[in-house]
Design an enzyme around this catalytic site. Sequence first.
Site, mmCIF file in Angstrom:
data_model
loop_
_atom_site.group_PDB
_atom_site.id
_atom_site.type_symbol
_atom_site.label_atom_id
_atom_site.label_comp_id
_atom_site.label_asym_id
_atom_site.label_seq_id
_atom_site.Cartn_x
_atom_site.Cartn_y
_atom_site.Cartn_z
ATOM 1 N N ASP A 88 0.849 -1.198 0.000
ATOM 2 C CA ASP A 88 0.000 0.000 0.000
ATOM 3 C C ASP A 88 0.881 1.244 0.000
ATOM 4 O O ASP A 88 2.053 1.191 0.376
ATOM 5 C CB ASP A 88 -0.965 0.005 1.199
ATOM 6 C CG ASP A 88 -0.260 0.080 2.553
ATOM 7 O OD1 ASP A 88 0.803 -0.548 2.715
ATOM 8 O OD2 ASP A 88 -0.775 0.778 3.452
ATOM 9 N N GLU A 153 0.030 -0.963 5.912
ATOM 10 C CA GLU A 153 1.113 -0.396 6.726
ATOM 11 C C GLU A 153 0.963 1.110 6.871
ATOM 12 O O GLU A 153 1.168 1.669 7.942
ATOM 13 C CB GLU A 153 2.471 -0.739 6.094
ATOM 14 C CG GLU A 153 3.640 -0.587 7.057
ATOM 15 C CD GLU A 153 4.203 0.822 7.122
ATOM 16 O OE1 GLU A 153 4.970 1.082 8.057
ATOM 17 O OE2 GLU A 153 3.876 1.671 6.263
#
Length: 456
Positions: A88, A153
Site C-alpha cells: 500500500d 502499513e
Amino acid sequence: MNDVVDFINVNRDRYVEELKALLAIPSISALPAHAGDVRRCADWLVSELQRIGLAGARLIETPGNPVVYAEWLGAPGKPTILYYGHYDVQPVDPLELWESPPFDATVRDGEIYARGAADDKGQVFMHLKAVEAFLAKAGSLPVNIKFFIEGEEEVGSTHLDAFVRANADLLAADVVVISDSPMFDRGVPSICYGLRGLAYFQIDLRGTRSDLHSGSFGGAVANPAFVLASILGQMKDRGGRVRIPGFYDDVRPLSDEERAEWKRLPFNETRYRKELGAPKLFGESGYSTLERVWARPTFEVNGLLSGFTGDGAKTVIPAVAMAKVSMRLVPDQHPDRIADLFEAHLKSVCPKTVALTVTRMHGGRPWMTEFDNKYVRAAGRAIERGFGKVPVFNREGGSIPVVSTFQEALGLPSVLFGVGLPDENAHAPNEKLDLGNFHSGIIASACLYEEIASAV
Ligand code: BES
Ligand code: ZN
C-alpha cells in the site's frame, strides 16, 4: 553466484519496466475509493510471485486489506528468511507539485519517480527480483524463504498484529528481513537497528452549536480555534520538551556508546538543514539532530482545521476546531500508556468553555535490537558485496508497527536493510528511488541467501 549476478545485470532494464507496472497501481490504503486498486495490487504481486517460481503464492484475507503470502521451502534444515514489506502507498496530494504523474513512473537522472517507488514497492520488488534471478540460474535457493507483504502499513497495520499472532506457524522463520527505510546517505549503505513507535489522535473542540457572527457574539463565548491553539501551544516548553506529565518516564536513555558512534557518522547538519529548506533547525535542547530524530520522542501537530480559510475575510467565530496530532515514541514507551497520559493531560488543560472529544487513532510500538547477531553480520557482508561498501549502523525516526510484533509474538529478530535515501520524498510529492541502489540491492539480496546459509 557469478551467473546470478550476470543475470541481474543483463536484466537490469527489464526490472525497471516491470517495476513501472507495479507502480502504476494506485494502491492508496488511506482512501476508500482506492480499495479496488489495493486489491488489484495484491493480485498483481501474487501473479508475479507465481511467475518467478513461487507456485503457491496466494492472497490471504484479513478483516482489512489482504496480505500477500508466498514461500519457497526447498532447503530443509537450512534457515528460513521471512521478507516483510507493504504494497500500500500514501495519498498523493498535493498533486500539482508532482513533476510527473505519481502513477506513471518516470525515470530522470537515474531515479525512478512515482508514489511507492521507495516506500515500499521498489524495495519489495528488489527482493522478488533476487529470488527470480537465483531460481532462474541456480534452480534452487540455499535457504528457505517466505514473503509476507501487507496492504495496511500506511494506515497503521491495524489488522496485522492479530494476523501475525494467529498465523505463527505460517510465518515461522529464523529471521525477518525488511527493506522499508532509507539508507543513511547516498553512498552510505546502512543497517537500521531501531525504529520509533507512534500514537496518533484527533482532537475535536466544539464551542457553540453553530458558527457565530463575531460582532454580535465576540467576547461572550470562547473561540475553539483559540482554545485549540493555546492547548497545542502548551504541549511543549521552549526547549522543545513535551509537557505531558509522565511522558518521559519510560524513555530509555541514550547510551554513551551509541552517542559516541553517532558522532562518528558522516552527518552534515548544514546540508541537512538546507535540503529541508528550514531557516533554522529546532528540537529538544541537549540533543543533537540525529539523537532528536532517532532516540527521543516527539509531539507533532499533523494538521489543523477551523473557521474560515477561503479568499477574502469573513467575520465569524467558528463553532468547532480540529487537530490531528501524533507522538513518535522510543523504547520503552508504550502507545497505550502514552495515550492514557495524553488524554488525561488534555482533559486537565482544556477549559470548560468548549466540549472536548479525543479520538485514538492508530499506534505502534517502538523497536530496537542488539545488532551483534549472525543475521546482521550476514546482511552486512551481503550489503558489502552488493554495494561495495561496509554498511554503517543507524536508527530511524519512522515507524513500522509490525516489527516489534515479530519480536514479541514470534521471537523473531529483524534485519532492516533499506535502500531508499533520505531525500526520497516518501509521503511527499516526487517520491523516488535511486535505480543504482535498486540494482545493487537486488545483488545484495541474492548474496544474502548465501551469507545466511553459510553463517547458520
Ligand atoms: N517506510 C516507512 C517507515 C520508515 C520511515 C522507516 C522512515 C524508517 C524511516 C513506513 O511506510 C511508514 O511511513 N510508516 C508509518 C507508520 C504509521 C502509519 C503507523 C509512519 O512511520 O508514519
Ligand atoms: Zn513504508
